[in-house]
Design a protein around this motif. Structure first.
Motif, mmCIF file in Angstrom:
data_model
loop_
_atom_site.group_PDB
_atom_site.id
_atom_site.type_symbol
_atom_site.label_atom_id
_atom_site.label_comp_id
_atom_site.label_asym_id
_atom_site.label_seq_id
_atom_site.Cartn_x
_atom_site.Cartn_y
_atom_site.Cartn_z
ATOM 1 N N ASN A 30 -74.932 -49.211 -15.588
ATOM 2 C CA ASN A 30 -76.057 -48.721 -14.915
ATOM 3 C C ASN A 30 -76.121 -47.221 -14.592
ATOM 4 N N TYR A 31 -75.126 -46.461 -15.029
ATOM 5 C CA TYR A 31 -75.233 -45.049 -14.803
ATOM 6 C C TYR A 31 -75.588 -44.264 -16.555
ATOM 7 N N GLN A 32 -75.831 -45.220 -17.315
ATOM 8 C CA GLN A 32 -76.131 -44.295 -18.538
ATOM 9 C C GLN A 32 -77.399 -44.096 -18.533
ATOM 10 N N GLY A 65 -70.512 -47.097 -21.812
ATOM 11 C CA GLY A 65 -69.961 -47.066 -20.582
ATOM 12 C C GLY A 65 -68.911 -46.114 -20.750
ATOM 13 N N VAL A 66 -67.900 -46.033 -19.852
ATOM 14 C CA VAL A 66 -66.414 -45.518 -20.178
ATOM 15 C C VAL A 66 -65.350 -46.229 -20.571
ATOM 16 N N HIS A 67 -64.515 -45.956 -20.914
ATOM 17 C CA HIS A 67 -63.408 -46.129 -21.773
ATOM 18 C C HIS A 67 -62.850 -47.556 -21.210
ATOM 19 N N GLY A 90 -64.008 -41.196 -21.148
ATOM 20 C CA GLY A 90 -63.212 -41.409 -20.057
ATOM 21 C C GLY A 90 -63.465 -41.622 -18.719
ATOM 22 N N CYS A 91 -62.696 -42.184 -17.761
ATOM 23 C CA CYS A 91 -63.016 -41.989 -16.272
ATOM 24 C C CYS A 91 -61.904 -41.350 -15.496
ATOM 25 N N PRO A 92 -62.106 -39.888 -15.250
ATOM 26 C CA PRO A 92 -61.041 -39.137 -14.508
ATOM 27 C C PRO A 92 -60.339 -39.866 -13.326
ATOM 28 N N MET A 93 -61.025 -40.515 -12.718
ATOM 29 C CA MET A 93 -60.305 -41.577 -11.815
ATOM 30 C C MET A 93 -59.199 -42.442 -12.207
ATOM 31 N N ALA A 94 -59.841 -42.968 -13.461
ATOM 32 C CA ALA A 94 -58.835 -43.992 -13.994
ATOM 33 C C ALA A 94 -57.371 -43.345 -14.622
ATOM 34 N N VAL A 118 -60.814 -51.757 -11.055
ATOM 35 C CA VAL A 118 -61.033 -52.234 -12.403
ATOM 36 C C VAL A 118 -61.153 -50.535 -13.137
ATOM 37 N N ASN A 119 -61.364 -49.581 -12.617
ATOM 38 C CA ASN A 119 -61.427 -48.148 -13.066
ATOM 39 C C ASN A 119 -59.825 -47.873 -13.349
ATOM 40 N N THR A 120 -59.252 -48.598 -14.206
ATOM 41 C CA THR A 120 -57.578 -48.188 -14.599
ATOM 42 C C THR A 120 -57.573 -48.411 -16.139
ATOM 43 N N TYR A 175 -59.447 -40.583 -6.721
ATOM 44 C CA TYR A 175 -60.730 -40.675 -6.333
ATOM 45 C C TYR A 175 -61.578 -40.190 -7.346
ATOM 46 N N CYS A 176 -62.825 -40.702 -7.166
ATOM 47 C CA CYS A 176 -63.929 -40.466 -8.173
ATOM 48 C C CYS A 176 -64.560 -39.068 -7.701
ATOM 49 N N TYR A 177 -64.602 -38.064 -8.448
ATOM 50 C CA TYR A 177 -64.952 -36.586 -8.083
ATOM 51 C C TYR A 177 -66.496 -36.638 -7.928
ATOM 52 N N VAL A 178 -67.300 -37.441 -8.665
ATOM 53 C CA VAL A 178 -68.610 -37.586 -8.426
ATOM 54 C C VAL A 178 -68.981 -38.132 -7.063
ATOM 55 N N HIS A 179 -68.322 -39.043 -6.599
ATOM 56 C CA HIS A 179 -68.701 -39.608 -5.176
ATOM 57 C C HIS A 179 -67.798 -38.839 -4.170
ATOM 58 N N ASN A 180 -66.822 -38.111 -4.474
ATOM 59 C CA ASN A 180 -66.233 -37.719 -3.545
ATOM 60 C C ASN A 180 -66.796 -36.100 -3.226
ATOM 61 N N PRO A 203 -69.118 -47.777 -2.329
ATOM 62 C CA PRO A 203 -67.972 -47.434 -1.621
ATOM 63 C C PRO A 203 -66.994 -46.567 -2.345
ATOM 64 N N GLU A 204 -66.928 -46.059 -3.326
ATOM 65 C CA GLU A 204 -66.332 -44.836 -3.902
ATOM 66 C C GLU A 204 -66.489 -43.531 -3.015
ATOM 67 N N SER A 205 -67.459 -43.614 -2.234
ATOM 68 C CA SER A 205 -67.733 -42.305 -1.324
ATOM 69 C C SER A 205 -66.673 -42.341 -0.278
ATOM 70 N N LEU A 263 -73.517 -36.242 -11.086
ATOM 71 C CA LEU A 263 -73.585 -36.476 -12.467
ATOM 72 C C LEU A 263 -72.249 -36.963 -13.001
ATOM 73 N N CYS A 264 -72.044 -38.110 -13.551
ATOM 74 C CA CYS A 264 -70.766 -38.552 -14.270
ATOM 75 C C CYS A 264 -70.732 -37.816 -15.644
ATOM 76 N N SER A 265 -70.187 -36.875 -15.977
ATOM 77 C CA SER A 265 -70.473 -36.149 -17.350
ATOM 78 C C SER A 265 -69.869 -37.143 -18.478
ATOM 79 N N ASN A 266 -68.935 -38.020 -17.969
ATOM 80 C CA ASN A 266 -68.246 -39.047 -19.040
ATOM 81 C C ASN A 266 -69.365 -40.146 -19.298
ATOM 82 N N MET A 267 -70.141 -40.436 -18.481
ATOM 83 C CA MET A 267 -71.122 -41.523 -18.429
ATOM 84 C C MET A 267 -72.190 -41.114 -19.540
ATOM 85 N N LYS A 268 -72.584 -39.647 -19.381
ATOM 86 C CA LYS A 268 -73.685 -39.148 -20.141
ATOM 87 C C LYS A 268 -73.360 -38.624 -21.490
HETATM 88 FE FE1 SF4 Z 1 -65.320 -42.842 -13.064
HETATM 89 FE FE2 SF4 Z 1 -66.571 -41.713 -11.235
HETATM 90 FE FE3 SF4 Z 1 -67.433 -41.484 -13.753
HETATM 91 FE FE4 SF4 Z 1 -67.382 -43.871 -12.364
HETATM 92 S S1 SF4 Z 1 -68.633 -41.922 -11.827
HETATM 93 S S2 SF4 Z 1 -66.816 -43.483 -14.439
HETATM 94 S S3 SF4 Z 1 -65.541 -43.589 -11.283
HETATM 95 S S4 SF4 Z 1 -65.758 -40.454 -12.632
#
Ligand code: SF4
Ligand code: 13P
Length: 306
Positions: A30-32, A65-67, A90-94, A118-120, A175-180, A203-205, A263-268
């Motif tokens: 959904n974030y693509q 999506g991410v890795h 990738g996902c920095p939180m993972a 699942v973000n692992t 934590y997820c930097y985008v939501h945090n 709920p990652e907020s 914005l999640c730079s990895n998703m983008k």
């Molecule tokens: Fe990871 Fe946050 Fe990006 Fe989701 S939004 S993929 S949790 S960094």
């Protein structure tokens, strides 16, 4: 990518043609970005995408999506070729927790069950008892034996479950930097601008941001809620790319990102041209070694069954 496909229209045409020729399916989070969503066969949240990945008939899965999401698809569909159009997505939180971290953690808390978001990575999942996503985290926690549970890596999701559950949830410090980075002041500002709007949050907020929300939803939960809500205006508390699909599917409503720059730079990183290159050159293959995949699959399948 081969030369000569200059404009977007041509790239889309080529993707659709190649997809059929190569017997591929395109799964999209959904974030693509919008144009990648447009070529997707299926768009969803982490849970929906893993369920879909386990059932597809096509030989190739192009995972936008991410890795960790592509890895989950590879684990659930070991006989398919899973490709991610940009292997640095990738996902920095993972990355905030490793398999070695989990092994040490379990030693410090003997006998406790471990839930991993699942973000692992697959290696981390292989060390855990059961996996969860934002759509089912509370349900998974309630299903796990024991009153004290270890939860990694998202401390915000852990705190959200802990406040709903009787169990003691011991969080990892991730934590997820985008939501945090979504703060209470962002919510206040948008509420002032759109006083009759509902506020939906992922709920990652942070807990104080979740406390301000009318609804706490996974990205897939937001898509479903948007189909039935009576509200005309909604402030969307998650990665701001989410607004594209919500607005497209519900033209009669207005969706406002709580923070434009969430914005999640990895998703983008995934673009149309990279999707085409992925199909043309069969890159980048995501593979998980069998021994790790078998152990990680156990944790994922327990969740999917729930
Ligand atoms: Fe990871 Fe946050 Fe990006 Fe989701 S939004 S993929 S949790 S960094
Ligand atoms: P969803 O499972 O709600 O789509 O969330 C995935 C994610 O990475 C959120 O940041």
């Amino acid at each position: 990518m081969k030369e000569g496909y200059v404009n977007k229209h041509e790239v889309v045409k080529r993707i659709n043609k190649l997809k059929k020729e190569r017997n591929a399916v395109i799964l999209v989070h959904n974030y693509q970005i919008g144009e990648v969503q447009e070529v997707g066969d299926f768009i969803g949240d982490s849970l929906e995408l893993s369920q879909k990945a386990a059932r597809v008939n096509e030989e190739i899965i192009i995972f936008c999506g991410v890795h960790f999401m592509a890895e989950t698809a590879a684990i659930l569909s070991p006989n398919k070729t899973v490709l991610i159009p940009d292997d640095s997505a990738g996902c920095p939180m993972a990355d905030m927790v490793t398999a070695e971290d989990i092994r040490k953690w379990k030693k410090n808390y003997p006998g406790r069950k471990v839930i991993c978001y699942v973000n692992t990575s697959a290696e981390v999942k292989a060390e855990c008892d059961v996996c969860c996503t934002s759509a089912n985290a509370f349900k998974v926690a309630e299903s796990v034996e024991g009153e004290d549970i270890l939860f990694a890596p998202d401390k915000n999701l852990a705190s959200y479950i802990a406040r709903k559950s009787e169990k003691k949830i011991i969080p990892w410090d991730g934590y997820c930097y985008v939501h945090n980075n979504i703060r209470a002041r962002h919510v206040r500002e948008q509420r002032q601008k759109y006083p009759d709007a509902e506020f939906w949050v992922h709920p990652e907020s942070r807990p104080e941001v979740i406390d301000m929300a009318d609804k706490v939803l996974s990205t897939g939960g937001m898509v479903k809620e948007a189909r039935t809500t009576r509200k005309k205006n909604i402030i969307v508390g998650t990665e701001s790319g989410m607004v594209y699909g919500l607005q497209k599917e519900n033209p009669g409503r207005n969706f406002f990102p709580v923070k434009e720059m969430a914005l999640c730079s990895n998703m983008k990183k995934i673009t149309l041209r990279k999707v085409l290159a992925s199909l043309e050159e069969k890159k980048y293959r995501v593979e998980v070694p069998c021994d790790i995949a078998d152990r990680a699959r156990g944790a994922i399948e327990k969740m999917v069954k729930l």
